[in-house]
Design a protein around this motif. Structure first.
Motif, PDB file in Angstrom:
ATOM      1  N   VAL A  55      12.410   9.913   1.914  1.00  0.00           N
ATOM      2  CA  VAL A  55      11.147   9.545   2.561  1.00  0.00           C
ATOM      3  C   VAL A  55      10.260   8.789   1.577  1.00  0.00           C
ATOM      4  O   VAL A  55      10.104   9.200   0.426  1.00  0.00           O
ATOM      5  CB  VAL A  55      10.400  10.803   3.062  1.00  0.00           C
ATOM      6  CG1 VAL A  55       9.057  10.423   3.668  1.00  0.00           C
ATOM      7  CG2 VAL A  55      11.250  11.569   4.066  1.00  0.00           C
ATOM      8  N   THR A  56       9.693   7.680   2.043  1.00  0.00           N
ATOM      9  CA  THR A  56       8.696   6.953   1.264  1.00  0.00           C
ATOM     10  C   THR A  56       7.320   7.474   1.662  1.00  0.00           C
ATOM     11  O   THR A  56       6.906   7.318   2.814  1.00  0.00           O
ATOM     12  CB  THR A  56       8.776   5.441   1.534  1.00  0.00           C
ATOM     13  OG1 THR A  56      10.076   4.975   1.190  1.00  0.00           O
ATOM     14  CG2 THR A  56       7.734   4.691   0.722  1.00  0.00           C
ATOM     15  N   PRO A  57       6.582   8.118   0.747  1.00  0.00           N
ATOM     16  CA  PRO A  57       5.289   8.704   1.120  1.00  0.00           C
ATOM     17  C   PRO A  57       4.253   7.625   1.408  1.00  0.00           C
ATOM     18  O   PRO A  57       4.399   6.478   0.965  1.00  0.00           O
ATOM     19  CB  PRO A  57       4.897   9.527  -0.111  1.00  0.00           C
ATOM     20  CG  PRO A  57       5.629   8.894  -1.238  1.00  0.00           C
ATOM     21  CD  PRO A  57       6.918   8.370  -0.667  1.00  0.00           C
ATOM     22  N   PRO A  58       3.202   7.966   2.169  1.00  0.00           N
ATOM     23  CA  PRO A  58       2.122   7.009   2.427  1.00  0.00           C
ATOM     24  C   PRO A  58       1.526   6.493   1.122  1.00  0.00           C
ATOM     25  O   PRO A  58       1.509   7.206   0.113  1.00  0.00           O
ATOM     26  CB  PRO A  58       1.099   7.826   3.223  1.00  0.00           C
ATOM     27  CG  PRO A  58       1.856   8.988   3.771  1.00  0.00           C
ATOM     28  CD  PRO A  58       2.946   9.276   2.785  1.00  0.00           C
ATOM     29  N   SER A  60      -1.421   6.151   0.326  1.00  0.00           N
ATOM     30  CA  SER A  60      -2.602   6.936  -0.054  1.00  0.00           C
ATOM     31  C   SER A  60      -2.240   8.338  -0.527  1.00  0.00           C
ATOM     32  O   SER A  60      -3.109   9.123  -0.902  1.00  0.00           O
ATOM     33  CB  SER A  60      -3.558   7.059   1.138  1.00  0.00           C
ATOM     34  OG  SER A  60      -2.908   7.699   2.228  1.00  0.00           O
ATOM     35  N   SER A  61      -0.944   8.659  -0.537  1.00  0.00           N
ATOM     36  CA  SER A  61      -0.506  10.011  -0.854  1.00  0.00           C
ATOM     37  C   SER A  61      -0.661  10.321  -2.337  1.00  0.00           C
ATOM     38  O   SER A  61      -0.568   9.441  -3.188  1.00  0.00           O
ATOM     39  CB  SER A  61       0.953  10.197  -0.448  1.00  0.00           C
ATOM     40  OG  SER A  61       1.452  11.432  -0.900  1.00  0.00           O
ATOM     41  N   THR A  62      -0.878  11.601  -2.632  1.00  0.00           N
ATOM     42  CA  THR A  62      -0.920  12.062  -4.015  1.00  0.00           C
ATOM     43  C   THR A  62       0.436  12.568  -4.472  1.00  0.00           C
ATOM     44  O   THR A  62       0.561  13.139  -5.553  1.00  0.00           O
ATOM     45  CB  THR A  62      -1.943  13.211  -4.163  1.00  0.00           C
ATOM     46  OG1 THR A  62      -1.564  14.288  -3.280  1.00  0.00           O
ATOM     47  CG2 THR A  62      -3.343  12.755  -3.826  1.00  0.00           C
ATOM     48  N   ALA A  63       1.468  12.345  -3.649  1.00  0.00           N
ATOM     49  CA  ALA A  63       2.789  12.867  -3.979  1.00  0.00           C
ATOM     50  C   ALA A  63       3.306  12.321  -5.306  1.00  0.00           C
ATOM     51  O   ALA A  63       4.006  13.014  -6.040  1.00  0.00           O
ATOM     52  CB  ALA A  63       3.781  12.539  -2.865  1.00  0.00           C
ATOM     53  N   SER A  64       2.957  11.077  -5.624  1.00  0.00           N
ATOM     54  CA  SER A  64       3.473  10.477  -6.849  1.00  0.00           C
ATOM     55  C   SER A  64       3.013  11.224  -8.096  1.00  0.00           C
ATOM     56  O   SER A  64       3.670  11.179  -9.136  1.00  0.00           O
ATOM     57  CB  SER A  64       3.044   9.012  -6.938  1.00  0.00           C
ATOM     58  OG  SER A  64       1.634   8.910  -6.924  1.00  0.00           O
ATOM     59  N   SER A  65       1.882  11.919  -7.997  1.00  0.00           N
ATOM     60  CA  SER A  65       1.398  12.675  -9.153  1.00  0.00           C
ATOM     61  C   SER A  65       2.153  13.986  -9.324  1.00  0.00           C
ATOM     62  O   SER A  65       2.050  14.636 -10.364  1.00  0.00           O
ATOM     63  CB  SER A  65      -0.097  12.971  -9.010  1.00  0.00           C
ATOM     64  OG  SER A  65      -0.333  13.831  -7.903  1.00  0.00           O
ATOM     65  N   LYS A  88      22.529   5.554  -0.003  1.00  0.00           N
ATOM     66  CA  LYS A  88      22.839   4.440   0.881  1.00  0.00           C
ATOM     67  C   LYS A  88      21.971   4.456   2.134  1.00  0.00           C
ATOM     68  O   LYS A  88      21.933   3.489   2.877  1.00  0.00           O
ATOM     69  CB  LYS A  88      24.312   4.486   1.292  1.00  0.00           C
ATOM     70  CG  LYS A  88      25.287   4.326   0.132  1.00  0.00           C
ATOM     71  CD  LYS A  88      26.719   4.456   0.629  1.00  0.00           C
ATOM     72  CE  LYS A  88      27.710   4.374  -0.524  1.00  0.00           C
ATOM     73  NZ  LYS A  88      29.110   4.552  -0.044  1.00  0.00           N
ATOM     74  N   ARG A  89      21.290   5.544   2.371  1.00  0.00           N
ATOM     75  CA  ARG A  89      20.512   5.692   3.597  1.00  0.00           C
ATOM     76  C   ARG A  89      19.125   5.111   3.396  1.00  0.00           C
ATOM     77  O   ARG A  89      18.441   5.430   2.425  1.00  0.00           O
ATOM     78  CB  ARG A  89      20.402   7.180   3.959  1.00  0.00           C
ATOM     79  CG  ARG A  89      19.900   7.427   5.373  1.00  0.00           C
ATOM     80  CD  ARG A  89      19.727   8.913   5.599  1.00  0.00           C
ATOM     81  NE  ARG A  89      19.625   9.228   7.005  1.00  0.00           N
ATOM     82  CZ  ARG A  89      18.529   9.081   7.728  1.00  0.00           C
ATOM     83  NH1 ARG A  89      17.434   8.613   7.168  1.00  0.00           N
ATOM     84  NH2 ARG A  89      18.517   9.404   9.007  1.00  0.00           N
ATOM     85  N   GLN A  90      18.683   4.273   4.324  1.00  0.00           N
ATOM     86  CA  GLN A  90      17.355   3.679   4.212  1.00  0.00           C
ATOM     87  C   GLN A  90      16.296   4.768   4.340  1.00  0.00           C
ATOM     88  O   GLN A  90      16.384   5.652   5.191  1.00  0.00           O
ATOM     89  CB  GLN A  90      17.155   2.627   5.297  1.00  0.00           C
ATOM     90  CG  GLN A  90      15.930   1.755   5.084  1.00  0.00           C
ATOM     91  CD  GLN A  90      15.944   0.533   5.980  1.00  0.00           C
ATOM     92  OE1 GLN A  90      16.793   0.393   6.839  1.00  0.00           O
ATOM     93  NE2 GLN A  90      14.987  -0.353   5.776  1.00  0.00           N
ATOM     94  N   LYS A  91      15.291   4.705   3.475  1.00  0.00           N
ATOM     95  CA  LYS A  91      14.273   5.747   3.474  1.00  0.00           C
ATOM     96  C   LYS A  91      13.395   5.672   4.723  1.00  0.00           C
ATOM     97  O   LYS A  91      13.169   4.604   5.274  1.00  0.00           O
ATOM     98  CB  LYS A  91      13.398   5.637   2.220  1.00  0.00           C
ATOM     99  CG  LYS A  91      14.077   6.124   0.941  1.00  0.00           C
ATOM    100  CD  LYS A  91      13.064   6.248  -0.186  1.00  0.00           C
ATOM    101  CE  LYS A  91      13.699   6.850  -1.428  1.00  0.00           C
ATOM    102  NZ  LYS A  91      12.706   7.079  -2.499  1.00  0.00           N
ATOM    103  N   LEU A  92      12.908   6.845   5.121  1.00  0.00           N
ATOM    104  CA  LEU A  92      11.956   6.940   6.219  1.00  0.00           C
ATOM    105  C   LEU A  92      10.547   6.700   5.683  1.00  0.00           C
ATOM    106  O   LEU A  92      10.271   7.000   4.525  1.00  0.00           O
ATOM    107  CB  LEU A  92      12.047   8.324   6.857  1.00  0.00           C
ATOM    108  CG  LEU A  92      13.400   8.695   7.470  1.00  0.00           C
ATOM    109  CD1 LEU A  92      13.405  10.169   7.849  1.00  0.00           C
ATOM    110  CD2 LEU A  92      13.717   7.832   8.667  1.00  0.00           C
ATOM    111  N   LYS A 119       1.434  15.314   1.978  1.00  0.00           N
ATOM    112  CA  LYS A 119       1.591  14.387   0.858  1.00  0.00           C
ATOM    113  C   LYS A 119       2.712  13.375   1.098  1.00  0.00           C
ATOM    114  O   LYS A 119       2.753  12.321   0.455  1.00  0.00           O
ATOM    115  CB  LYS A 119       1.855  15.170  -0.423  1.00  0.00           C
ATOM    116  CG  LYS A 119       0.699  16.062  -0.859  1.00  0.00           C
ATOM    117  CD  LYS A 119       1.107  16.902  -2.054  1.00  0.00           C
ATOM    118  CE  LYS A 119      -0.085  17.624  -2.671  1.00  0.00           C
ATOM    119  NZ  LYS A 119      -0.746  18.560  -1.756  1.00  0.00           N
ATOM    120  N   ALA A 120       3.626  13.702   2.001  1.00  0.00           N
ATOM    121  CA  ALA A 120       4.806  12.856   2.207  1.00  0.00           C
ATOM    122  C   ALA A 120       4.794  12.091   3.523  1.00  0.00           C
ATOM    123  O   ALA A 120       5.599  11.170   3.702  1.00  0.00           O
ATOM    124  CB  ALA A 120       6.074  13.716   2.131  1.00  0.00           C
TER     125      ALA A 120
END
Length: 270
Positions: A55-58, A60-65, A88-92, A119-120
């Motif tokens: 999953v690619t988080p928004p 604006s998400s703080t998930a990267s921290s 190989k699966r494209q992220k959501l 966050k995701a």
């Protein structure tokens, strides 16, 4: 004359006994984690890292921290040997699918929603069987998230009764997340639930499971009317439900003496 033994999951009170148990549990983080509130952070960190592979988080998400991709591989547990599939699966969310949406199943007061899923994903809906927990989520724990629109519907229902087809939840979700709740479903109801979940997923959507694992077979807990399935049993149920296992991983950082906890990433088979 021997007295016939009725398997706990065949008991007509299997679900009502679980409801009675959870009615005695405080609507707090500590209550949601069985008195082990200190597990909340390692649980959330591992879940976010596992999700980050799919999953690619928004923006604006703080998930990267919280997520450190360089540590993701070192967190991997036994794995299913299917990590190559996930790469190989494209992220959501997939292009054109709109804002990302997730359903938190067996959400309690919304701990996983607040600490992980918000966050995701752009939007989170919840379903929880306890009316007391739903009230706490709506009126206190998730009040600000509901007011901001990050959290949508908080539905009160047992998973054995949740419907997707023909409702607002049909083809709504990129991900359906189930954590520490599926042990309350009998095998037949669990397979039926997974099959209904497919109707709730967008094209390319996934189901994530995070549950305790017994070493062998199934361990029944009559106090809260639940069962702990082994990894082998889980995988047999996934196959029976028409779900393909893309990856599994072991939760790290929990005290010894507890059941092992595994995360599973699944998608419906064609």
């Amino acid at each position: 004359m021997a007295i016939p033994v009725i398997e706990p999951t065949e008991s007509p009170t299997w679900y009502t006994d679980a409801e009675k148990y959870w009615d005695t549990v405080p609507a707090t983080i500590n209550g949601m984690l069985g008195g082990l509130g200190q597990l909340a952070r390692p649980d959330a960190v591992s879940s976010l890292r596992f999700l980050s592979e799919f999953v690619t988080p928004p923006t604006s998400s703080t998930a990267s921290s919280i997520i450190n991709p360089s540590n993701t591989k070192s967190e991997s547990g036994s794995g299913s040997g299917s990590a190559a599939v996930s790469t190989k699966r494209q992220k959501l969310p997939l292009p054109g699918s709109g804002p990302s949406r997730v359903l938190d199943c067996g959400a309690g007061i919304g701990r996983v929603t607040k600490q992980v899923l918000i966050k995701a994903f752009d939007h989170v809906d919840l379903v929880e069987n306890s009316a007391l927990f739903v009230k706490q989520a709506k009126e206190e724990y998730l009040k600000s998230e509901i007011e901001s629109g990050k959290v949508g519907e908080v539905r009160c229902s047992g998973l054995q009764n949740v419907m997707f087809e023909g409702t607002d939840w049909e083809r709504r979700f990129d991900v359906i997340w189930c954590q520490w709740v599926l042990g309350h479903l009998t095998d037949d109801d669990l397979v039926a639930f997974f099959n209904r979940c497919k109707k709730g997923l967008k094209q390319g959507g996934m189901i994530f499971i995070k549950e305790n694992n017994a070493k062998v077979g199934i361990v029944i807990d009559e106090e809260d009317s639940s069962m702990t399935r082994s990894d082998q049993v889980w995988k047999e149920i996934f196959a029976k439900s028409g779900l393909r296992l893309l990856r599994d991983d072991v939760q790290k950082g929990f005290p010894s003496g507890l059941f092992a906890v595994k995360m599973y990433a699944l998608e419906p088979m064609p």
